[in-house]
Design a protein around this motif. Sequence first.
Motif, mmCIF file in Angstrom:
data_model
loop_
_atom_site.group_PDB
_atom_site.id
_atom_site.type_symbol
_atom_site.label_atom_id
_atom_site.label_comp_id
_atom_site.label_asym_id
_atom_site.label_seq_id
_atom_site.Cartn_x
_atom_site.Cartn_y
_atom_site.Cartn_z
ATOM 1 N N ASP A 57 0.876 -1.185 0.000
ATOM 2 C CA ASP A 57 0.000 0.000 0.000
ATOM 3 C C ASP A 57 0.907 1.227 0.000
ATOM 4 O O ASP A 57 1.641 1.461 0.970
ATOM 5 C CB ASP A 57 -0.911 0.004 1.234
ATOM 6 C CG ASP A 57 -1.897 1.173 1.207
ATOM 7 O OD1 ASP A 57 -1.697 2.105 0.392
ATOM 8 O OD2 ASP A 57 -2.842 1.155 2.010
ATOM 9 N N ARG A 58 0.826 2.011 -1.063
ATOM 10 C CA ARG A 58 1.742 3.156 -1.175
ATOM 11 C C ARG A 58 1.472 4.228 -0.112
ATOM 12 O O ARG A 58 2.303 5.108 0.114
ATOM 13 C CB ARG A 58 1.647 3.778 -2.576
ATOM 14 C CG ARG A 58 0.252 4.282 -2.878
ATOM 15 C CD ARG A 58 0.083 4.637 -4.321
ATOM 16 N NE ARG A 58 0.783 5.871 -4.655
ATOM 17 C CZ ARG A 58 0.762 6.406 -5.866
ATOM 18 N NH1 ARG A 58 0.120 5.805 -6.838
ATOM 19 N NH2 ARG A 58 1.368 7.525 -6.095
ATOM 20 N N ALA A 59 0.326 4.164 0.549
ATOM 21 C CA ALA A 59 0.020 5.144 1.599
ATOM 22 C C ALA A 59 0.596 4.731 2.961
ATOM 23 O O ALA A 59 0.373 5.404 3.958
ATOM 24 C CB ALA A 59 -1.482 5.325 1.710
ATOM 25 N N ALA A 60 1.331 3.623 2.990
ATOM 26 C CA ALA A 60 1.937 3.207 4.262
ATOM 27 C C ALA A 60 3.210 4.014 4.483
ATOM 28 O O ALA A 60 4.307 3.611 4.063
ATOM 29 C CB ALA A 60 2.240 1.708 4.235
ATOM 30 N N GLY A 61 3.072 5.160 5.099
ATOM 31 C CA GLY A 61 4.230 6.023 5.359
ATOM 32 C C GLY A 61 4.614 5.959 6.824
ATOM 33 O O GLY A 61 4.213 5.057 7.548
ATOM 34 N N CYS A 62 5.423 6.922 7.249
ATOM 35 C CA CYS A 62 5.792 7.023 8.665
ATOM 36 C C CYS A 62 5.620 8.487 9.017
ATOM 37 O O CYS A 62 6.283 9.360 8.427
ATOM 38 C CB CYS A 62 7.232 6.565 8.856
ATOM 39 S SG CYS A 62 7.971 7.081 10.427
ATOM 40 N N SER A 63 4.736 8.776 9.981
ATOM 41 C CA SER A 63 4.449 10.186 10.283
ATOM 42 C C SER A 63 5.700 10.886 10.817
ATOM 43 O O SER A 63 5.898 12.084 10.600
ATOM 44 C CB SER A 63 3.283 10.294 11.267
ATOM 45 O OG SER A 63 3.555 9.521 12.407
ATOM 46 N N MET A 64 6.567 10.137 11.484
ATOM 47 C CA MET A 64 7.812 10.773 11.952
ATOM 48 C C MET A 64 8.709 11.142 10.773
ATOM 49 O O MET A 64 9.256 12.256 10.729
ATOM 50 C CB MET A 64 8.576 9.838 12.882
ATOM 51 C CG MET A 64 9.901 10.420 13.307
ATOM 52 S SD MET A 64 11.095 9.169 13.632
ATOM 53 C CE MET A 64 10.561 8.600 15.222
ATOM 54 N N ALA A 65 8.845 10.230 9.819
ATOM 55 C CA ALA A 65 9.702 10.514 8.656
ATOM 56 C C ALA A 65 9.208 11.772 7.934
ATOM 57 O O ALA A 65 9.998 12.564 7.421
ATOM 58 C CB ALA A 65 9.716 9.317 7.712
ATOM 59 N N ASP A 66 7.894 11.969 7.927
ATOM 60 C CA ASP A 66 7.331 13.126 7.228
ATOM 61 C C ASP A 66 7.555 14.440 7.979
ATOM 62 O O ASP A 66 7.216 15.504 7.469
ATOM 63 C CB ASP A 66 5.826 12.914 7.004
ATOM 64 C CG ASP A 66 5.556 11.786 6.025
ATOM 65 O OD1 ASP A 66 6.493 11.415 5.282
ATOM 66 O OD2 ASP A 66 4.426 11.268 5.996
ATOM 67 N N MET A 67 8.109 14.377 9.200
ATOM 68 C CA MET A 67 8.337 15.615 9.961
ATOM 69 C C MET A 67 9.615 16.345 9.545
ATOM 70 O O MET A 67 9.907 17.428 10.060
ATOM 71 C CB MET A 67 8.362 15.317 11.466
ATOM 72 C CG MET A 67 6.987 14.971 11.988
ATOM 73 S SD MET A 67 7.036 14.570 13.738
ATOM 74 C CE MET A 67 5.386 13.903 13.954
ATOM 75 N N ALA A 68 10.404 15.713 8.665
ATOM 76 C CA ALA A 68 11.577 16.432 8.125
ATOM 77 C C ALA A 68 11.598 16.197 6.624
ATOM 78 O O ALA A 68 11.535 15.059 6.185
ATOM 79 C CB ALA A 68 12.864 15.900 8.753
ATOM 80 N N ASP A 69 11.635 17.283 5.845
ATOM 81 C CA ASP A 69 11.774 17.104 4.403
ATOM 82 C C ASP A 69 13.036 17.824 3.930
ATOM 83 O O ASP A 69 13.656 18.577 4.682
ATOM 84 C CB ASP A 69 10.513 17.564 3.648
ATOM 85 C CG ASP A 69 10.211 19.021 3.871
ATOM 86 O OD1 ASP A 69 11.148 19.794 4.156
ATOM 87 O OD2 ASP A 69 9.031 19.408 3.771
#
Length: 373
Positions: A108-120
């Motif tokens: 599922d491509r929507a399986a992300g990590c909310s922590m990883a998304d806190m730094a771009d």
Amino acid sequence: MIETVHSRSRISETSIPFSEFRDLEASALDGIVTSIKDRMGPSLKILGHHYQQDEVIRHADLTGDSLKLSQLAGQDQACRAIVFCGVHFMAETADILSRPEVAVYLPDRAAGCSMADMADLDSVETAWSELAVHLDVDQITPVTYINSSAALKSFCGRHGGIVCTSSNARRVLDWAFSRRPRVLFFPDQHLGRNTARAMGVPLESMALWDPHQAMGGNDPATLHDRRVLLWKGHCSVHQMFKPSHLDQFRRLYPDGKVLVHPECMMEVVDAADLVGSTESIIQTIEHAPAGSSWGIGTELHLVNRLASRHPDKTIHFLSPMVCMCATMYRIDPPHLAWCLVNLERGSPVNRIQVDPETANWAKVALDRMLELR
Ligand code: 13P
Ligand code: SF4
């Protein structure tokens, strides 16, 4: 999750749609997965992170924490396809570390990590330029937790930096401090703080970097005294564990031991008996004596699995609240079956492919970590 330009994930027009799998019975889905695994043999490897639900992890050929899975991704010679039952950054890492003939898929491509998304990448590059005005950035090692996009691993590769996981963060920070006096650690403030403190770095030598504020919310004059700059990110699952939960557990089980993941806040880690990655939590419980009692502070599916695998031990989830990783949970049997069916028939879905430039530099930072012993 935010999907980066560096990570392409496509569904071809000829693939069978997910809707044909969504409502299938569990036994039918199990049958599909098992038979495709039999037919594809060693050319297919299913990797499973410990937080996956039982219905998925039972199909995994290899399970592990982030470090073990990233090491395994590069190894198997017969493998041509990895189906990663985990989250997006793990699939990206597998793509970077695996041989060129191996394709990596995330059910599922929507399986992300909310922590990883806190730094771009943009905000880390902004921080780096702001720091460069006041400090010599050649004297700062950027360290990214593996829970981050390939773009940030690539940033670390380009700037003499490195990746770490929850099981090697101390070794990585030792490496970093042996080369340069300062570290910029992202995206998890807690892993950074807990690790640096365990190495003897006092809190006064650390600063929090809030990417939503100029200079991370710091007075530039104070930065000269700081050895560790901690990105203001966290895991929404592990931040739910509080010191009061340890008190409650210890009231019930005065002889019990508390074991937590290092993504928990400092006050929880300080009060715990043991701290470790998911793999080390599993090993600790496996080696614990029968009759012992444990309060465990990590994701719910793993704790429940440990409790059912070790009926001779008392195993409690540390929080009275449900703390499960909702994005990991997106990888369910219908998505796994959908991904495998389309892979076998040559109309693959959700391939995770990091562009070569990003992958090359990210691999530099990952290899620096993997070479540490
Ligand atoms: P581990 O590397 O310990 O498996 O941790 C990964 C993770 O995402 C924990 O939240
Ligand atoms: Fe990310 Fe937290 Fe889920 Fe781990 S548990 S994958 S850090 S959101």
